[in-house]
Design a protein around this motif. Structure first.
Motif, mmCIF file in Angstrom:
data_model
loop_
_atom_site.group_PDB
_atom_site.id
_atom_site.type_symbol
_atom_site.label_atom_id
_atom_site.label_comp_id
_atom_site.label_asym_id
_atom_site.label_seq_id
_atom_site.Cartn_x
_atom_site.Cartn_y
_atom_site.Cartn_z
ATOM 1 N N GLN A 113 0.831 -1.205 0.000
ATOM 2 C CA GLN A 113 0.000 0.000 0.000
ATOM 3 C C GLN A 113 0.866 1.257 0.000
ATOM 4 N N GLU A 114 1.952 1.231 0.759
ATOM 5 C CA GLU A 114 2.857 2.381 0.802
ATOM 6 C C GLU A 114 3.522 2.613 -0.554
ATOM 7 N N VAL A 115 3.949 1.530 -1.202
ATOM 8 C CA VAL A 115 4.571 1.654 -2.521
ATOM 9 C C VAL A 115 3.577 2.221 -3.517
ATOM 10 N N THR A 116 2.367 1.703 -3.490
ATOM 11 C CA THR A 116 1.331 2.185 -4.403
ATOM 12 C C THR A 116 1.008 3.647 -4.142
ATOM 13 N N ALA A 117 0.903 4.044 -2.893
ATOM 14 C CA ALA A 117 0.571 5.428 -2.546
ATOM 15 C C ALA A 117 1.703 6.384 -2.914
ATOM 16 N N ALA A 118 2.952 5.907 -2.898
ATOM 17 C CA ALA A 118 4.095 6.774 -3.178
ATOM 18 C C ALA A 118 4.272 7.054 -4.664
ATOM 19 N N ARG A 119 3.636 6.290 -5.497
ATOM 20 C CA ARG A 119 3.749 6.498 -6.936
ATOM 21 C C ARG A 119 2.991 7.754 -7.346
ATOM 22 N N THR A 120 3.551 8.433 -8.336
ATOM 23 C CA THR A 120 2.890 9.625 -8.858
ATOM 24 C C THR A 120 1.731 9.171 -9.735
ATOM 25 N N PRO A 121 0.529 9.637 -9.427
ATOM 26 C CA PRO A 121 -0.594 9.232 -10.266
ATOM 27 C C PRO A 121 -0.461 9.871 -11.659
ATOM 28 N N ALA A 122 -0.818 9.096 -12.648
ATOM 29 C CA ALA A 122 -0.737 9.607 -14.030
ATOM 30 C C ALA A 122 -1.873 10.585 -14.280
ATOM 31 N N SER A 123 -1.579 11.651 -15.034
ATOM 32 C CA SER A 123 -2.652 12.562 -15.429
ATOM 33 C C SER A 123 -3.316 11.962 -16.660
ATOM 34 N N ALA A 124 -4.531 12.366 -16.912
ATOM 35 C CA ALA A 124 -5.288 11.770 -18.006
ATOM 36 C C ALA A 124 -4.658 12.040 -19.368
ATOM 37 N N TYR A 125 -4.179 13.303 -19.602
ATOM 38 C CA TYR A 125 -3.593 13.659 -20.894
ATOM 39 C C TYR A 125 -2.344 14.492 -20.682
ATOM 40 N N GLY A 129 -1.636 16.526 -25.741
ATOM 41 C CA GLY A 129 -2.959 15.995 -25.996
ATOM 42 C C GLY A 129 -3.019 14.479 -26.023
ATOM 43 N N ALA A 130 -1.864 13.845 -25.950
ATOM 44 C CA ALA A 130 -1.845 12.382 -25.942
ATOM 45 C C ALA A 130 -2.047 11.876 -24.518
ATOM 46 N N ALA A 131 -2.573 10.673 -24.422
ATOM 47 C CA ALA A 131 -2.780 10.076 -23.099
ATOM 48 C C ALA A 131 -1.431 9.870 -22.436
ATOM 49 N N ALA A 132 -1.337 10.279 -21.192
ATOM 50 C CA ALA A 132 -0.090 10.131 -20.444
ATOM 51 C C ALA A 132 0.094 8.675 -20.062
ATOM 52 N N GLN A 133 1.319 8.233 -20.088
ATOM 53 C CA GLN A 133 1.627 6.869 -19.676
ATOM 54 C C GLN A 133 1.741 6.829 -18.158
ATOM 55 N N GLY A 134 1.093 5.876 -17.557
ATOM 56 C CA GLY A 134 1.185 5.723 -16.106
ATOM 57 C C GLY A 134 2.448 4.960 -15.749
ATOM 58 N N ASP A 135 2.624 4.749 -14.500
ATOM 59 C CA ASP A 135 3.758 3.980 -13.998
ATOM 60 C C ASP A 135 3.509 2.517 -14.372
#
Length: 145
Positions: A113-125, A129-135
Motif C-alpha cells: 500500500q505504501e509503494v502504491t501510494a508513493a507512486r505519482t498518479p498519471a494525469s489523463a492527458y 494531448g496524448a494520453a499520459a503513460q502511467g507507472d
C-alpha cells in the motif's frame, strides 16, 4: 524377539519420537512468541521430517492396534501421556504460527500500500494531448506471501 518385546520396542520408539517432536515444537513456539521467527528457519526441514514420520507411525498403529496390544501397560500409558503433551504443544504451536503468518501478511500488505501510494498518479492527458503513460510497474500481492 517376542511379540511383547517388539511391542515394547515400537512403543519406546514412538514415545521418543513424540517427545523429541514436542521439544522441537516447543522451541519453535518460543521463537515465534519471542518475535524471532528467523530462528525457526534452519530447522524446518528436520521438523517436517519428524512430523511426517510421526504421522506415518501414528496412522500405522491406529490401523493396526494389535501391534501394541502385547506391550506393558506402563509403556502404553507413557505413550498416551507423551501424546497428550504433544497435542497440547501442537495446539499452541499452531496458534503461534498463525499469529506470525498474520503479522507477516499485514506487513506485506502495508508495504504494498505504501509503494502504491508513493507512486505519482498519471494525469489523463499530457501537454501534447496524448494520453499520459502511467507507472508501468505493478505491485503484486498474493496470499502465498
Amino acid at each position: 524377539m517376542s511379540d511383547g518385546d517388539m511391542a515394547h520396542a515400537r512403543l519406546r520408539q514412538m514415545v521418543v519420537l513424540t517427545t523429541q517432536l514436542t521439544e522441537r515444537l516447543s522451541a519453535e513456539m518460543a521463537a515465534f512468541e519471542g518475535g524471532r521467527p528467523q530462528d525457526v528457519a534452519h530447522g524446518l526441514a528436520k521438523t517436517q521430517e519428524m512430523a511426517n514420520l510421526y504421522r506415518r507411525d501414528a496412522a500405522h498403529v491406529k490401523a493396526n492396534p494389535q501391534l501394541l496390544a502385547a506391550a506393558p501397560v506402563a509403556d502404553r500409558q507413557a505413550l498416551v501421556k507423551a501424546t497428550e503433551t504433544f497435542n497440547a504443544v501442537l495446539e499452541r504451536h499452531a496458534r503461534a504460527v498463525e499469529a506470525a503468518r498474520t503479522i507477516s501478511e499485514g506487513l506485506v500488505r502495508t508495504i504494498a500500500q505504501e509503494v502504491t501510494a508513493a507512486r505519482t498518479p498519471a494525469s489523463a492527458y499530457g501537454a501534447d494531448g496524448a494520453a499520459a503513460q502511467g507507472d508501468g510497474r505493478a505491485v503484486a500481492l498474493n496470499r502465498m506471501a
